[in-house]
Design a protein around this motif. Sequence first.
Motif, PDB file in Angstrom:
ATOM      1  N   LEU A 316       2.201 -18.554   8.253  1.00  0.00           N
ATOM      2  CA  LEU A 316       1.581 -17.623   7.300  1.00  0.00           C
ATOM      3  C   LEU A 316       0.322 -18.230   6.679  1.00  0.00           C
ATOM      4  CD1 LEU A 316       4.728 -16.159   5.492  1.00  0.00           C
ATOM      5  CD2 LEU A 316       3.088 -14.897   6.907  1.00  0.00           C
ATOM      6  N   GLU A 317       0.366 -19.527   6.448  1.00  0.00           N
ATOM      7  CA  GLU A 317      -0.808 -20.219   5.895  1.00  0.00           C
ATOM      8  C   GLU A 317      -1.989 -20.105   6.851  1.00  0.00           C
ATOM      9  OE1 GLU A 317      -2.103 -24.825   5.045  1.00  0.00           O
ATOM     10  OE2 GLU A 317      -0.010 -24.287   4.661  1.00  0.00           O
ATOM     11  N   TYR A 318      -1.721 -20.367   8.142  1.00  0.00           N
ATOM     12  CA  TYR A 318      -2.793 -20.264   9.141  1.00  0.00           C
ATOM     13  C   TYR A 318      -3.254 -18.810   9.310  1.00  0.00           C
ATOM     14  CZ  TYR A 318      -2.356 -25.101  10.814  1.00  0.00           C
ATOM     15  OH  TYR A 318      -2.382 -26.476  10.919  1.00  0.00           O
ATOM     16  N   TYR A 319      -2.296 -17.888   9.344  1.00  0.00           N
ATOM     17  CA  TYR A 319      -2.653 -16.475   9.512  1.00  0.00           C
ATOM     18  C   TYR A 319      -3.538 -15.985   8.366  1.00  0.00           C
ATOM     19  CZ  TYR A 319       0.746 -15.728  13.328  1.00  0.00           C
ATOM     20  OH  TYR A 319       1.415 -15.767  14.527  1.00  0.00           O
ATOM     21  N   ASN A 320      -3.209 -16.374   7.154  1.00  0.00           N
ATOM     22  CA  ASN A 320      -4.016 -15.945   5.999  1.00  0.00           C
ATOM     23  C   ASN A 320      -5.409 -16.560   6.047  1.00  0.00           C
ATOM     24  OD1 ASN A 320      -2.576 -14.095   4.081  1.00  0.00           O
ATOM     25  ND2 ASN A 320      -0.988 -15.663   4.273  1.00  0.00           N
ATOM     26  N   GLN A 321      -5.485 -17.804   6.512  1.00  0.00           N
ATOM     27  CA  GLN A 321      -6.804 -18.432   6.705  1.00  0.00           C
ATOM     28  C   GLN A 321      -7.612 -17.624   7.712  1.00  0.00           C
ATOM     29  OE1 GLN A 321      -6.661 -22.556   7.877  1.00  0.00           O
ATOM     30  NE2 GLN A 321      -5.307 -23.131   6.177  1.00  0.00           N
ATOM     31  N   VAL A 335      -4.661  -9.646  12.755  1.00  0.00           N
ATOM     32  CA  VAL A 335      -4.090 -10.764  12.005  1.00  0.00           C
ATOM     33  C   VAL A 335      -3.192 -10.247  10.881  1.00  0.00           C
ATOM     34  CG1 VAL A 335      -4.557 -12.841  10.677  1.00  0.00           C
ATOM     35  CG2 VAL A 335      -6.090 -12.215  12.538  1.00  0.00           C
ATOM     36  N   TYR A 336      -3.684  -9.260  10.147  1.00  0.00           N
ATOM     37  CA  TYR A 336      -2.865  -8.695   9.063  1.00  0.00           C
ATOM     38  C   TYR A 336      -1.575  -8.079   9.612  1.00  0.00           C
ATOM     39  CZ  TYR A 336      -6.315  -9.338   5.345  1.00  0.00           C
ATOM     40  OH  TYR A 336      -7.149  -9.890   4.408  1.00  0.00           O
ATOM     41  N   TYR A 337      -1.658  -7.511  10.802  1.00  0.00           N
ATOM     42  CA  TYR A 337      -0.467  -6.937  11.432  1.00  0.00           C
ATOM     43  C   TYR A 337       0.557  -8.046  11.725  1.00  0.00           C
ATOM     44  CZ  TYR A 337       2.418  -4.061  14.521  1.00  0.00           C
ATOM     45  OH  TYR A 337       3.465  -3.379  15.073  1.00  0.00           O
ATOM     46  N   LYS A 338       0.064  -9.182  12.212  1.00  0.00           N
ATOM     47  CA  LYS A 338       0.961 -10.318  12.487  1.00  0.00           C
ATOM     48  C   LYS A 338       1.618 -10.810  11.191  1.00  0.00           C
ATOM     49  CE  LYS A 338      -1.093 -12.250  16.716  1.00  0.00           C
ATOM     50  NZ  LYS A 338       0.140 -12.198  17.512  1.00  0.00           N
ATOM     51  N   ILE A 339       0.820 -10.878  10.121  1.00  0.00           N
ATOM     52  CA  ILE A 339       1.363 -11.312   8.830  1.00  0.00           C
ATOM     53  C   ILE A 339       2.447 -10.332   8.376  1.00  0.00           C
ATOM     54  CG2 ILE A 339       0.836 -11.664   6.380  1.00  0.00           C
ATOM     55  CD1 ILE A 339      -2.013 -12.526   7.269  1.00  0.00           C
ATOM     56  N   ALA A 340       2.142  -9.044   8.503  1.00  0.00           N
ATOM     57  CA  ALA A 340       3.098  -8.010   8.104  1.00  0.00           C
ATOM     58  C   ALA A 340       4.399  -8.132   8.893  1.00  0.00           C
ATOM     59  CB  ALA A 340       2.477  -6.629   8.315  1.00  0.00           C
ATOM     60  N   GLU A 341       4.283  -8.425  10.179  1.00  0.00           N
ATOM     61  CA  GLU A 341       5.469  -8.558  11.023  1.00  0.00           C
ATOM     62  C   GLU A 341       6.354  -9.726  10.576  1.00  0.00           C
ATOM     63  OE1 GLU A 341       6.406  -6.693  14.517  1.00  0.00           O
ATOM     64  OE2 GLU A 341       6.106  -5.731  12.578  1.00  0.00           O
ATOM     65  N   VAL A 342       5.711 -10.812  10.168  1.00  0.00           N
ATOM     66  CA  VAL A 342       6.486 -11.964   9.681  1.00  0.00           C
ATOM     67  C   VAL A 342       7.286 -11.563   8.441  1.00  0.00           C
ATOM     68  CG1 VAL A 342       6.353 -14.276   8.675  1.00  0.00           C
ATOM     69  CG2 VAL A 342       4.902 -13.689  10.633  1.00  0.00           C
ATOM     70  N   LYS A 357      -1.002  -2.132   5.486  1.00  0.00           N
ATOM     71  CA  LYS A 357      -2.074  -1.285   4.937  1.00  0.00           C
ATOM     72  C   LYS A 357      -3.428  -1.982   5.016  1.00  0.00           C
ATOM     73  CE  LYS A 357       0.517   1.974   2.162  1.00  0.00           C
ATOM     74  NZ  LYS A 357       0.659   2.689   0.875  1.00  0.00           N
ATOM     75  N   LYS A 358      -3.436  -3.300   4.883  1.00  0.00           N
ATOM     76  CA  LYS A 358      -4.679  -4.054   5.079  1.00  0.00           C
ATOM     77  C   LYS A 358      -5.130  -3.935   6.530  1.00  0.00           C
ATOM     78  CE  LYS A 358      -4.013  -7.584   1.479  1.00  0.00           C
ATOM     79  NZ  LYS A 358      -3.769  -9.026   1.226  1.00  0.00           N
ATOM     80  N   ALA A 359      -4.160  -3.974   7.434  1.00  0.00           N
ATOM     81  CA  ALA A 359      -4.483  -3.805   8.857  1.00  0.00           C
ATOM     82  C   ALA A 359      -5.084  -2.426   9.103  1.00  0.00           C
ATOM     83  CB  ALA A 359      -3.224  -3.997   9.703  1.00  0.00           C
ATOM     84  N   LEU A 360      -4.502  -1.404   8.512  1.00  0.00           N
ATOM     85  CA  LEU A 360      -4.995  -0.028   8.679  1.00  0.00           C
ATOM     86  C   LEU A 360      -6.361   0.169   8.038  1.00  0.00           C
ATOM     87  CD1 LEU A 360      -1.620   1.802   8.071  1.00  0.00           C
ATOM     88  CD2 LEU A 360      -3.060   2.083  10.105  1.00  0.00           C
ATOM     89  N   ALA A 361      -6.624  -0.535   6.953  1.00  0.00           N
ATOM     90  CA  ALA A 361      -7.932  -0.427   6.308  1.00  0.00           C
ATOM     91  C   ALA A 361      -9.030  -0.932   7.231  1.00  0.00           C
ATOM     92  CB  ALA A 361      -7.938  -1.217   5.001  1.00  0.00           C
TER      93      ALA A 361
END
Length: 457
Positions: A316-321, A335-342, A357-361
């Motif tokens: 999650l740290e790497y994904y957010n970076q 990337v946001y989709y991957k974070i959401a899935e986690v 929702k960030k992914a959809l934006a």
Amino acid sequence: MNTKVLFTIAAGLVLGTSSVSAQATDCATTASIAYEHAKVKNWEAAEAPLWKVRKECPTHSVATFQFGKKLLEAKYKKAAAGTAKTTIANEMIALWKERQQYFPAKVKLGDMHSDIGQIMYDNKIGTKESQFAEFNKAWTEDKKNFSSPKKVYTYFYLLVELQAAGKKELQDVFDLYDGVIEKIEDEESKKAKIVSELTEKEESGAALSSKEKKRLKTYDKILNNYSKVKAGVNQKLGELADCKNLIPLYNGQFESKKSDINWLKSAASRMSAKECTDDPLFFKMVEALHKADPSAKSALYLGILALKDKNTSKALEYYNQSAQLETKASDKAKVYYKIAEVYRKRGSYSKARANYKKALANKPSLGQAYLKIANMVAKSANDCGTDVFSKRAVYWLAERYALKAGKVDASLKKTAAGTAANYRAKAPSKTDIFNNPEIKSVKIGCWIGETVKVPKL
């Protein structure tokens, strides 16, 4: 110079001027006749005067070529398959090229070259190489106006065929695939954003204008076409991009390309997409990429590797970076989709929804995110409702999210409709609504925190 000579020269100039003037008048008259017939689609009457203007005064007006195109399209549509159709197809190509010659500022190269490439392909005119060359001109010279779903597919199809014949490299196919998918997803996002906005307006109870309804219908059709093209392109790529082909190809290129940042990004991206991340080559690529150019992409791949090692917090740290560093909207959405899935898999639904929702934006056509939100909402029915009616009302909200998925992503239409129907069946029945007339809307608690309107009977 004597008087007689001067008189002769003067007379010649007058006659020349008169001749030019007369020709201009004749062109204008003939063009007027041709255009009037063409405006009412009387192509039979328009043809002779239109071709006369085209031949004798081609620079008179771009309308000559605009009407000429429509005339030939009408003839082409009626012509029998075979020689008759091919003859008209060649006439159309000649007309498009003449328009470019005389009115270059009025020609969109992406449109023209892709039109030529498609009609050559449809009528087997020239070789696959010459057909591909026209599409390639459209793509390289004016990609913005190369947007027809059908033509984009034909372009990619021809390259795959040429590669199979040994006339193009496998890397060429991969490179074009990346470009084509990016183009399709960009076009999808533009249209899906409008569809989403109009859908929300409709859901709020506001009436759509006739123009908005027409736009919604048109964009729905375009999204459906792009969905089919994307599926076709992926199918055509088929086994060419499977791990069994990617790994030996990239292993052979790695030593000479390991300092090429663009190659590392592209190769690592494709291996990630095809889930070839278990191979040691993927780690070598990520390591080289992060060393050469620490970026959104390298952070993303480090996140993938951390997740494989079951180090979720590090992932999650790497994904957010990666999400913060990423500048390309469609990649940021992934990337946001991957974070959401986690978060979803951990049961942290509120954080999962926020990231979906960030992914959809960033990518409004990402219908899968709506389906995931719908699933989480439905699973929370018992936890987020206070009584039987409110618990079942949660399914109306789940249904609404599911339907959105099908509206922004045509490839999910069938799945979304089936999912929505399943949720609808679990929601309060008409009898329940009738027996509770005082309930106009239901405020859903816990992590959902949304209000859903009770449907009218």
